[in-house]
Design an enzyme around this catalytic site. Structure first.
Site, PDB file in Angstrom:
ATOM      1  N   CYS A   1       0.822  -1.218   0.000  1.00  0.00           N
ATOM      2  CA  CYS A   1       0.000   0.000   0.000  1.00  0.00           C
ATOM      3  C   CYS A   1       0.854   1.264   0.000  1.00  0.00           C
ATOM      4  O   CYS A   1       1.455   1.587  -1.004  1.00  0.00           O
ATOM      5  CB  CYS A   1      -1.002  -0.029   1.151  1.00  0.00           C
ATOM      6  SG  CYS A   1      -2.369   1.115   0.864  1.00  0.00           S
TER       7      CYS A   1
ATOM      8  N   HIS B   1      -3.686  -5.214   0.248  1.00  0.00           N
ATOM      9  CA  HIS B   1      -3.211  -5.679   1.561  1.00  0.00           C
ATOM     10  C   HIS B   1      -3.295  -7.185   1.739  1.00  0.00           C
ATOM     11  O   HIS B   1      -4.325  -7.691   2.200  1.00  0.00           O
ATOM     12  CB  HIS B   1      -4.053  -5.027   2.663  1.00  0.00           C
ATOM     13  CG  HIS B   1      -3.738  -3.595   2.878  1.00  0.00           C
ATOM     14  ND1 HIS B   1      -2.764  -3.166   3.755  1.00  0.00           N
ATOM     15  CD2 HIS B   1      -4.246  -2.484   2.301  1.00  0.00           C
ATOM     16  CE1 HIS B   1      -2.694  -1.853   3.725  1.00  0.00           C
ATOM     17  NE2 HIS B   1      -3.584  -1.407   2.843  1.00  0.00           N
TER      18      HIS B   1
ATOM     19  N   GLU C   1      -1.990  -8.909   4.050  1.00  0.00           N
ATOM     20  CA  GLU C   1      -2.004  -9.287   5.471  1.00  0.00           C
ATOM     21  C   GLU C   1      -3.383  -9.185   6.112  1.00  0.00           C
ATOM     22  O   GLU C   1      -3.617  -9.761   7.175  1.00  0.00           O
ATOM     23  CB  GLU C   1      -0.991  -8.435   6.250  1.00  0.00           C
ATOM     24  CG  GLU C   1      -1.417  -7.020   6.605  1.00  0.00           C
ATOM     25  CD  GLU C   1      -1.543  -6.085   5.415  1.00  0.00           C
ATOM     26  OE1 GLU C   1      -1.078  -6.444   4.312  1.00  0.00           O
ATOM     27  OE2 GLU C   1      -2.121  -4.994   5.577  1.00  0.00           O
TER      28      GLU C   1
END
Ligand SMILES: *[C@@H]1O[C@H](CO)[C@@H](O)[C@H](O)[C@H]1NC(C)=O
Ligand SMILES: *[C@@H]1O[C@H](CO)[C@@H](O)[C@H](O)[C@H]1NC(C)=O
Ligand SMILES: *[C@@H]1O[C@H](CO)[C@@H](O)[C@H](O)[C@H]1NC(C)=O
Length: 303
Positions: A121, A231, A233
């Site tokens: 990001c 993202h 994660e």
């Protein structure tokens, strides 16, 4: 545009999010096999807190730590040097620390010393700035949406997706499994007309906000440098937003991406001088706090 400020709350919640991950000195000789470091330690760059308090000037979302730990790495927080409000990719402590590591990584890799770098990001946006030396981002309507990846032809020969099961690649291409929380993007038009970026990065996927087509995943041609505008994660570890996907394929995406980057980290033989130094630096010395009720992150580490 002279400065990009991403922070929107104290922990600059939804519209940004960062993270450049760096392989730091790690492991110990007795654990090193000839071709693999089985005790990889990965540095995660802390980010300035928007309105700092004493002893709370920088933070790392715990999801980045869990992401790496789940694939067999340990994490060291990398403190930024000049805390100050707001996070800009041209003038923040985050930027300065990112630049130092980026340059070290380029130097090391040039000498055949493997030193992988990852940007998520804001980290992805930071990489575009570090590589091209200029701001080349376009405003997009992408703060809070999950998207399928539109893979490029080049994904077939890519390093990043080589280990992904075919079934998961098909799911990534057809289901909204990648969570986007950004207002700025690298338009494919900009990429195609910027020689530095075009020569440096292989585009692996693109997306669109309906108007502007942007690069969503890339890897450097000649360096172990990787970036996702989305993202990986969050799918397994963040629950505060309704648009974060949690399907089995979404959670596998988290794991396979972590597995890829940690496997890159195992090729790095940088290490701390001693066990004591390594122990002192590890994130195990800090406790995450629950922030899910008031921010986009379930838990964060404050420094
Ligand atoms: C900040 O941290 C230091 C070192 O851990 C501690 O001595 C000090 O009391 C802390 N200050 C505040 C305001 O919490
Ligand atoms: C932005 O995208 C969302 C869908 O993600 C859409 O509902 C909204 O209308 C868009 N806004 C604008 C200004 O295009
Ligand atoms: C994927 O990107 C290509 C190249 O820009 C475009 O032609 C195609 O329509 C896109 N596919 C989807 C499903 O968005």
């Amino acid at each position: 545009m002279t400065s990009l400020t991403y922070a929107t709350s104290r922990f600059s919640s939804r519209n940004m999010l960062l993270l450049l991950l760096f392989i730091l000195p790690s492991g110990l000789p007795m654990y090193l096999s000839a071709d693999r470091n089985e005790r990889p330690v990965i540095g995660v760059l802390a980010q300035e807190v928007y309105s700092p308090k004493p002893n709370q000037t920088a933070y790392i979302a715990a999801s980045y730590v869990k992401f790496l730990e789940a694939a067999g790495a340990r994490v060291v927080p990398v403190m930024i040097l000049y805390p100050g409000g707001g996070v800009s990719i041209v003038s923040s402590g985050y930027e300065r620390a990112a630049k130092i590591f980026y340059e070290l990584a380029i130097e090391a890799n040039k000498k055949g010393d493997y030193f992988p770098v990852w940007g998520t990001c804001l980290g992805f946006e930071q990489l575009t700035y570090l590589t091209s030396g200029k701001l080349s981002l376009s405003h997009t309507n992408t703060s809070g949406v999950a998207l399928p990846l539109n893979f490029s032809e080049d994904v077939k020969g890519s390093r990043m997706f080589k280990g992904f099961p075919a079934e998961l690649m098909a799911a990534l291409a057809s289901e909204p499994l990648t969570e986007n929380s950004h207002q700025w993007s690298l338009a494919t038009l900009t990429y195609n007309t910027n020689e530095e970026l075009k020569n440096f990065y292989r585009v692996l996927s693109i997306n669109t906000d309906g108007n502007i087509e942007f690069v969503s995943t890339f890897e450097a041609y000649d360096y172990p440098i990787y970036g996702t505008q989305w993202h990986p994660e969050k799918n397994a570890f963040e629950w505060t937003r309704p648009y974060i996907p949690h399907s089995p394929s979404a959670v596998k995406t988290t794991f396979y991406m972590a597995e890829f980057f940690v496997s890159e980290a195992r090729k790095s033989f940088h290490r701390f001088e001693s066990v004591e130094e390594e122990n002192k630096a590890l994130i195990y010395n800090y406790n995450p706090v629950y922030t899910g009720a008031t921010s986009a992150f379930e838990q964060i580490y404050l420094f």
